[in-house]
Motif scaffolding. Structure first.
Motif, PDB file in Angstrom:
ATOM      1  N   VAL A  93       0.718  -1.263  -0.126  1.00 34.64           N
ATOM      2  CA  VAL A  93      -0.291  -0.171   0.130  1.00 34.64           C
ATOM      3  C   VAL A  93       0.636   1.212  -0.125  1.00 34.64           C
ATOM      4  N   ALA A  94       2.145   1.452   1.060  1.00 34.83           N
ATOM      5  CA  ALA A  94       2.786   2.224   0.068  1.00 34.83           C
ATOM      6  C   ALA A  94       3.102   2.932  -0.874  1.00 34.83           C
ATOM      7  N   ILE A  95       2.705   1.768  -1.836  1.00 32.22           N
ATOM      8  CA  ILE A  95       3.616   3.315  -3.078  1.00 32.22           C
ATOM      9  C   ILE A  95       2.413   3.946  -3.689  1.00 32.22           C
ATOM     10  N   ALA A  96       1.300   3.629  -3.010  1.00 33.32           N
ATOM     11  CA  ALA A  96       0.078   4.610  -3.205  1.00 33.32           C
ATOM     12  C   ALA A  96      -0.400   5.434  -2.227  1.00 33.32           C
ATOM     13  N   ALA A  97       0.734   5.374  -1.212  1.00 28.37           N
ATOM     14  CA  ALA A  97       0.255   5.813   0.430  1.00 28.37           C
ATOM     15  C   ALA A  97       1.634   6.077   1.396  1.00 28.37           C
ATOM     16  N   PRO A  98       1.891   6.767   0.517  1.00 22.87           N
ATOM     17  CA  PRO A  98       3.589   6.815   1.607  1.00 22.87           C
ATOM     18  C   PRO A  98       3.633   7.159   2.689  1.00 22.87           C
ATOM     19  N   ALA A  99       2.620   7.437   3.662  1.00 21.75           N
ATOM     20  CA  ALA A  99       3.375   7.683   4.716  1.00 21.75           C
ATOM     21  C   ALA A  99       2.887   6.583   5.653  1.00 21.75           C
ATOM     22  N   TRP A 632      11.658  11.082   4.337  1.00 18.88           N
ATOM     23  CA  TRP A 632      11.106  11.811   3.497  1.00 18.88           C
ATOM     24  C   TRP A 632      10.511  10.414   3.135  1.00 18.88           C
ATOM     25  N   ALA A 633       9.574  10.021   1.719  1.00 16.20           N
ATOM     26  CA  ALA A 633       8.457   9.324   1.194  1.00 16.20           C
ATOM     27  C   ALA A 633       7.755   9.811   0.049  1.00 16.20           C
ATOM     28  N   ALA A 634       7.490   9.094  -0.521  1.00 19.32           N
ATOM     29  CA  ALA A 634       7.429   9.760  -2.181  1.00 19.32           C
ATOM     30  C   ALA A 634       7.057   8.836  -3.283  1.00 19.32           C
ATOM     31  N   SER A 635       5.584   9.030  -4.189  1.00 16.42           N
ATOM     32  CA  SER A 635       5.110   7.971  -5.245  1.00 16.42           C
ATOM     33  C   SER A 635       4.655   9.074  -6.368  1.00 16.42           C
ATOM     34  N   LEU A 636       5.444   8.297  -7.555  1.00 14.28           N
ATOM     35  CA  LEU A 636       4.574   9.310  -8.858  1.00 14.28           C
ATOM     36  C   LEU A 636       4.063   7.839  -9.331  1.00 14.28           C
ATOM     37  N   ALA A 637       2.746   7.996  -9.914  1.00 15.21           N
ATOM     38  CA  ALA A 637       2.439   6.629 -11.018  1.00 15.21           C
ATOM     39  C   ALA A 637       1.509   7.275 -12.095  1.00 15.21           C
ATOM     40  N   GLY A 638       2.077   6.910 -13.289  1.00 12.92           N
ATOM     41  CA  GLY A 638       0.999   7.009 -14.462  1.00 12.92           C
ATOM     42  C   GLY A 638       0.480   6.271 -15.094  1.00 12.92           C
ATOM     43  N   ASN A 639      -0.615   6.125 -15.896  1.00 12.95           N
ATOM     44  CA  ASN A 639      -1.484   5.593 -15.996  1.00 12.95           C
ATOM     45  C   ASN A 639      -2.069   5.544 -17.707  1.00 12.95           C
ATOM     46  N   TYR A 640      -1.181   5.242 -18.655  1.00 13.72           N
ATOM     47  CA  TYR A 640      -2.203   6.584 -19.788  1.00 13.72           C
ATOM     48  C   TYR A 640      -2.433   4.243 -20.863  1.00 13.72           C
ATOM     49  N   SER A 648      -6.515  -1.503 -27.898  1.00 15.24           N
ATOM     50  CA  SER A 648      -5.869  -0.310 -26.461  1.00 15.24           C
ATOM     51  C   SER A 648      -4.586  -0.761 -26.460  1.00 15.24           C
ATOM     52  N   ILE A 649      -3.735   0.347 -26.416  1.00 11.20           N
ATOM     53  CA  ILE A 649      -2.487  -0.036 -25.277  1.00 11.20           C
ATOM     54  C   ILE A 649      -3.242   0.413 -23.673  1.00 11.20           C
ATOM     55  N   ARG A 650      -2.122   0.305 -22.615  1.00  9.83           N
ATOM     56  CA  ARG A 650      -2.426   0.752 -21.387  1.00  9.83           C
ATOM     57  C   ARG A 650      -0.671   0.414 -20.194  1.00  9.83           C
ATOM     58  N   LEU A 651      -0.350   1.943 -21.172  1.00 10.12           N
ATOM     59  CA  LEU A 651       0.743   1.837 -19.814  1.00 10.12           C
ATOM     60  C   LEU A 651       0.730   2.143 -18.575  1.00 10.12           C
ATOM     61  N   SER A 652       1.271   1.729 -17.789  1.00 11.97           N
ATOM     62  CA  SER A 652       1.191   1.946 -16.211  1.00 11.97           C
ATOM     63  C   SER A 652       2.806   1.976 -15.740  1.00 11.97           C
ATOM     64  N   SER A 653       3.332   2.837 -14.965  1.00 12.87           N
ATOM     65  CA  SER A 653       4.277   3.246 -14.303  1.00 12.87           C
ATOM     66  C   SER A 653       4.006   3.967 -12.181  1.00 12.87           C
ATOM     67  N   ALA A 654       4.962   3.224 -11.956  1.00 15.90           N
ATOM     68  CA  ALA A 654       4.690   3.675 -10.686  1.00 15.90           C
ATOM     69  C   ALA A 654       5.599   4.065 -10.212  1.00 15.90           C
ATOM     70  N   VAL A 655       6.445   4.771  -9.032  1.00 15.46           N
ATOM     71  CA  VAL A 655       7.911   5.157  -8.753  1.00 15.46           C
ATOM     72  C   VAL A 655       7.689   5.310  -6.976  1.00 15.46           C
ATOM     73  N   TYR A 656       8.278   4.983  -6.171  1.00 13.87           N
ATOM     74  CA  TYR A 656       8.460   5.145  -4.739  1.00 13.87           C
ATOM     75  C   TYR A 656      10.049   5.286  -4.609  1.00 13.87           C
ATOM     76  N   TYR A 657       9.965   5.971  -3.844  1.00 17.64           N
ATOM     77  CA  TYR A 657      11.169   6.944  -2.526  1.00 17.64           C
ATOM     78  C   TYR A 657      10.856   6.606  -1.106  1.00 17.64           C
ATOM     79  N   ASN A 658      11.565   6.630  -0.695  1.00 15.79           N
ATOM     80  CA  ASN A 658      12.060   6.429   0.669  1.00 15.79           C
ATOM     81  C   ASN A 658      13.375   6.825   0.833  1.00 15.79           C
TER      82      ASN A 658
END
Length: 734
Positions: A93-99, A632-640, A648-658
């Protein structure tokens, strides 16, 4: 940090393959008029034609409400978001909620929200309550459960001491699963990945009559190759399997009544909690002519015995909802039984010093009655009663070790801790001025606990321990929120939460652990901008945290749990969701924490002994970082999604930093900063009936330590998962 920046660039570049980078946001910033830019979007400008964000409904206050109208800091994750981000279980869950920080231990799981957690021992409950369809989950060994058939996950940050009073010191994680469908539904998926991993999922459901429907969700995963090897035995380690099944029956006997019966079964050999390895440069204890072991590699171990763990759980619940016109009456009844068995080489090496064989059982019965005001009421209120009967037993715990030269001598512990918890609560929200609401809530809790233990020593000496405790606590919530505009809300809140005390059943001679209490002050802001194409929420908070429950090691390699005086936590949460261009969704979150022990005298410290093992001392940990809390903790995700001639083609990624965290109260061992990167690419047929998805998790193959346990025997850590990748085929047949 440079690695994080690089990964973010890669993440955004792939997500924006077919579209201009954040064109909408740039256009709005460069425009002389925000209204003008918004009107261009409304007119359907092709370069700015992004869809508006959908309303997110949450049940943070026991009723369905728009996320943006609730004066609580909440991270909401839908099923599609979880799939795109690579969230397979609660531990992700931390990937979406870094807290959130989820740490795996030898016997359980330690979940921290904004730095607030518990001991992570199987003898303990979590400080951050997990609910599945309103049912409280009390067994720590079963919290790292796989997710299947979910509708959404809600992470409520901050003490929830009123409506969710059971051990909700740092927050609540709610998992809401799908209700059975009226129409026949059949979804199947099969995936294969590295480490010879086969994963299958199935969901089926249908209406039986106009009033009755049923479903069944099944999840199975087998990882036949381990992340590493036990050099002493040649066996794979960090391999395992997981199976879960969940069924719900929905009965609507009338327009006013809804009855939901649920049954679930879990059988797991958890991967992350197997083994446990020492740190580089250290050596385990020598004994019986056998030299201590040295560091064997990040995922390898060097244990003279196998380390195996199994978790089996049965859970049943009944939820009855009835409309009384003036209010809604809700009854939630549940029963669960969790068996946790494991063998663990406690000294972490080949010398036979200490090995544990544990048979742990957690049984729980809960009953909750809620009375909720009608939606038309000018004052929104909720009242309820809650009861928990919990039994945590060790039958037995065996500690095998050397006694008078014998490697077979053992100490046997049979221990049972019983808890009866009673609570009554109420909360009301009333308008006090135009667009301004005041919320007041109170909860009174009484816990009756008892301990009955028998210890049989290697010499045959039998020792008895019988004890009982009673704790009472009053917790509360006070908040004031004001709607600045239709799309902008500010709030301030003052909450008190507490986590119950308990007995350390693994050490019945230890004094009862006292409850931990937290007073939380929070200022928050919620907004939707650019005609509901950008959602931006933020909160700043201050915690006064008393009698922290901290897990440490003992001179004999056992587990000791202390009330570590006091601490202060301050921080900021920021979350955003944006649809900057058509078919693109971006999600970002940032968490900052300043979390220190204010006063922690006589804390157990351990120093490595060059000859093997460690020497225990006691020191002052005041001012040290709280264990497992990152600055510090942060995440960024993109869905296209890219429409093509056929599907269709669906692209997704998520980056998590701690930014890293301390692994012991001494702050001698630590996990440095690390970055995780997940990515997937899928082809979806025009009818959405077939999906073929290639995915990868932790693609940077980052090595990081989830948790560690320091004792006089060794510093032993548990690793996070390495790089994994594979292909999944999904069919929607009905």
């Amino acid at each position: 940090m440079q690695k994080l920046i690089t990964v973010v660039k890669y993440s955004l570049s792939f997500a924006l393959v077919a579209g201009p980078s954040l064109l909408m946001a740039q256009s709005v910033e460069s425009s002389s008029s925000t209204a003008s830019a918004a009107s261009e979007v409304d007119r359907g400008d092709s370069s700015l034609g992004a869809a508006r964000l959908e309303e997110v409904v949450v049940t943070a206050q026991r009723r369905g409400e728009d996320l943006q109208s609730v004066p609580i800091s909440i991270s909401a994750v839908t099923a599609s978001m979880a799939d795109a981000m690579g969230i397979e279980g609660i531990q992700d869950v931390a990937i979406a909620a870094p807290a959130v920080n989820f740490g795996t231990t030898a016997s359980g799981s330690n979940i921290r929200i904004r730095g607030v957690g518990a001991s992570g021992s199987a003898t303990d409950e979590s400080a951050n309550a997990i609910y599945i369809d309103g049912v409280y989950q009390s067994a720590a060994p079963a919290l790292a459960l796989p997710l299947n058939n979910i509708e959404r996950i809600e992470v409520l940050k901050g003490p929830q001491g009123t409506l969710f009073g059971r051990n909700s010191t740092g927050g609540v994680i709610q998992v809401i699963t799908r209700d059975p469908p009226e129409d026949p539904t059949l979804n199947l998926s099969v995936g294969y990945g590295n480490y010879e991993t086969l994963e299958t999922q199935a969901y089926m459901g249908s209406g039986i009559t106009d009033e009755l429907s049923v479903d069944l969700a099944i999840y199975s995963s087998d990882q036949n190759e381990g992340w590493g090897e036990n050099l002493a035995t040649g066996e794979d380690v960090y391999d395992g399997s997981s199976f879960s099944g969940r069924s719900k029956l929905l009965w609507m006997p009338g327009s006013r009544t809804k009855v939901t019966l649920a049954a679930s079964y879990i059988d797991m050999d958890p991967l992350g909690s197997q083994g446990g390895n020492i740190f580089p440069g250290q050596r385990t204890v020598s004994a019986g002519g056998v030299a201590g072991s040295t560091y064997p590699g990040f995922f390898n171990i060097d244990h003279n015995s196998s380390d195996r763990k199994t978790v089996e759980q049965n859970q049943y619940s009944a939820k009855i909802e009835h409309d009384l016109d003036w209010a809604q009456l809700v009854s939630i009844t549940s029963y669960s039984n969790t068996d946790f068995d494991f063998d663990w080489d406690n000294d972490g090496g080949r010398a036979f010093i200490a090995a544990l064989e544990v048979f742990n059982s957690v049984e729980a019965i809960t009953q909750e009655l809620q009375l909720l005001s009608s939606d038309s009421s000018s004052i929104q209120w909720a009242a309820g009663l809650f009861y928990l009967n919990g039994v945590n037993s060790l039958d037995p715990l065996l500690v095998r070790g050397l006694s008078q030269g014998s490697p077979t001598a053992s100490t046997e512990l049979v221990s049972e801790s019983d808890t009866d918890s009673y609570a009554v609560y109420g909360q009301a929200t009333a308008p006090v001025f135009t667009d301004t609401n005041l919320t007041i809530g109170l909860r009174y809790t009484e816990d009756d606990r008892s301990l009955d233990s028998t210890v049989t020593t290697p010499t045959g000496l039998v020792l008895q321990v019988d004890d009982s405790e009673n704790d009472t606590k009053l917790t509360w919530r006070l908040s004031l929120d004001h709607q600045l505009t239709v799309d902008h809300m500010v709030y301030a809140s003052f909450d008190r939460g507490f986590k119950s005390g308990f007995y350390n059943t693994t050490d019945p001679f230890q004094s009862p652990i006292e409850p931990q209490v937290i007073d939380a002050y929070e200022l928050g802001f919620k907004s939707e901008l650019f005609d509901n194409r950008l959602r931006l929420n933020a909160a700043a908070f201050y915690y006064d945290y008393q009698d922290m429950q901290v897990r440490t090691g003992t001179p004999t390699g056992g587990v000791e749990i202390l009330n570590a005086a006091s601490s202060t936590i301050t921080g900021v949460d920021i979350e955003l969701v944006a649809n900057p261009v058509q078919n693109l969704t971006l999600q970002g979150a940032l968490s900052y924490l300043d979390a220190d022990y204010d006063k922690f005298l006589n804390a157990p410290f351990f120093e490595p002994n060059p000859g093997g093992g460690q020497v225990q001392t006691f020191g002052d940990a005041s001012g040290n970082d709280i264990v497992q809390v990152s600055d510090w903790a942060a995440s960024l995700a993109g869905n296209y999604e890219i429409p093509i001639n056929y599907g269709s083609i669906r692209l997704s990624s998520a980056v998590y930093y701690n930014s890293g965290y301390a692994l012991d109260v001494q702050n001698r061992i630590e996990q440095g900063d690390y970055t995780l990167f997940n990515m997937s690419m899928a082809w979806v047929s025009p009818s959405d009936a077939l999906e073929i998805r290639a995915w990868g998790r932790n693609l940077l193959d980052t090595h990081y330590r989830s948790t560690a346990n320091s004792s006089a025997l060794a510093d032993i850590y548990f690793p996070g998962a390495p790089r994994t990748y594979g292909v999944t085929v999904s069919l929607r047949l009905l």
